[in-house]
Motif scaffolding. Structure first.
Motif, PDB file in Angstrom:
ATOM      1  N   GLU A 161      -5.878   9.235   5.374  1.00 34.37           N
ATOM      2  CA  GLU A 161      -4.934  10.037   5.777  1.00 34.37           C
ATOM      3  C   GLU A 161      -4.787  11.127   4.654  1.00 34.37           C
ATOM      4  N   VAL A 194     -10.946   1.238   8.508  1.00 37.29           N
ATOM      5  CA  VAL A 194     -10.138   1.952   7.571  1.00 37.29           C
ATOM      6  C   VAL A 194     -10.101   3.598   8.064  1.00 37.29           C
ATOM      7  N   THR A 195      -9.106   3.969   8.032  1.00 30.93           N
ATOM      8  CA  THR A 195      -8.682   5.271   8.109  1.00 30.93           C
ATOM      9  C   THR A 195      -7.945   5.888   7.097  1.00 30.93           C
ATOM     10  N   SER A 223     -15.350   0.654   5.393  1.00 34.66           N
ATOM     11  CA  SER A 223     -14.045  -0.080   5.457  1.00 34.66           C
ATOM     12  C   SER A 223     -14.090  -1.195   5.079  1.00 34.66           C
ATOM     13  N   ALA A 243      -3.264   8.275   1.617  1.00 35.46           N
ATOM     14  CA  ALA A 243      -2.673   7.049   2.485  1.00 35.46           C
ATOM     15  C   ALA A 243      -3.832   6.543   3.283  1.00 35.46           C
ATOM     16  N   TRP A 244      -3.734   5.310   3.507  1.00 36.02           N
ATOM     17  CA  TRP A 244      -4.751   4.725   4.482  1.00 36.02           C
ATOM     18  C   TRP A 244      -4.139   3.639   5.241  1.00 36.02           C
ATOM     19  N   SER A 245      -4.966   3.316   6.290  1.00 37.05           N
ATOM     20  CA  SER A 245      -4.573   2.258   7.233  1.00 37.05           C
ATOM     21  C   SER A 245      -5.714   1.587   7.583  1.00 37.05           C
ATOM     22  N   ALA A 246      -5.666   0.281   8.146  1.00 35.12           N
ATOM     23  CA  ALA A 246      -6.697  -0.533   8.602  1.00 35.12           C
ATOM     24  C   ALA A 246      -6.305  -0.959   9.980  1.00 35.12           C
ATOM     25  N   ASP A 247      -7.036  -0.651  10.900  1.00 30.54           N
ATOM     26  CA  ASP A 247      -6.887  -1.124  12.388  1.00 30.54           C
ATOM     27  C   ASP A 247      -8.087  -1.831  12.736  1.00 30.54           C
ATOM     28  N   TYR A 277      -7.827  12.987   9.091  1.00 34.91           N
ATOM     29  CA  TYR A 277      -7.952  11.629   9.544  1.00 34.91           C
ATOM     30  C   TYR A 277      -9.363  11.378   9.203  1.00 34.91           C
ATOM     31  N   HIS A 319     -12.170   8.489   9.339  1.00 32.78           N
ATOM     32  CA  HIS A 319     -12.542   7.076   9.832  1.00 32.78           C
ATOM     33  C   HIS A 319     -13.704   6.796   8.996  1.00 32.78           C
TER      34      HIS A 319
END
Length: 113
Positions: free
Chosen positions: A32, A29-30, A62, A21-25, A54, A56
Motif C-alpha cells: 500500500e 502480498v499487497t 509474495s 504498509a502491506w498485507s497478505a491475503d 495498491y 499486488h
C-alpha cells in the motif's frame, strides 16, 4: 546507495521500508503506497489519482517480501526461493537481483552490507 562493482549483490541484506504498509491475503502480498507530496496531490485532483496505490506482488514476490528483514542476505533468500519453487524459479539469482533492484529504485527496500 550505489554498489561498487567489486561487491557481490548476493551478500547484501535487504530491509523493507517502514513507510510501506502491506498485507497478505491467501498468500498474495499487497503493498500500500501512499501518494503524497505536491505532484501527487496535483495529479490526484487533475487526474483523479487515488490517495493510495495498491501493488499486488506475484507468487514469487509474495513469498520473498516477508523474508525481507534486514537480517537475511539476498543469497539466503535465494536459497529459500529455490527450496520453495524448485526449477520453476530458475534463474533464481538473476530474477531475485532484478526484483531487489526494482524494489530499491522505488525505495521500497534499502540494501546494506
Amino acid at each position: 546507495m550505489r554498489k561498487k562493482q567489486t561487491e557481490n549483490y548476493l551478500d547484501f541484506r535487504p530491509l523493507r521500508s517502514d513507510k510501506i504498509a502491506w498485507s497478505a491475503d491467501n498468500g498474495q502480498v499487497t503493498l500500500e503506497i501512499e501518494n503524497k507530496g505536491f505532484w501527487n496531490r496535483l495529479f490526484q485532483k487533475l487526474l483523479k489519482k487515488p490517495p493510495v496505490s495498491y501493488i499486488h506482488l506475484d507468487e514469487m514476490g509474495s513469498f520473498v517480501w516477508p523474508l525481507i528483514d534486514g537480517q537475511r542476505t539476498v543469497s539466503e533468500i535465494g536459497e529459500a526461493v529455490e527450496g520453495h519453487f524448485g526449477d520453476t524459479a530458475k534463474p533464481v539469482y538473476e530474477r531475485l537481483v532484478k526484483f531487489f533492484q526494482i524494489l530499491e529504485s522505488y525505495r521500497f527496500v534499502s540494501m546494506s552490507k
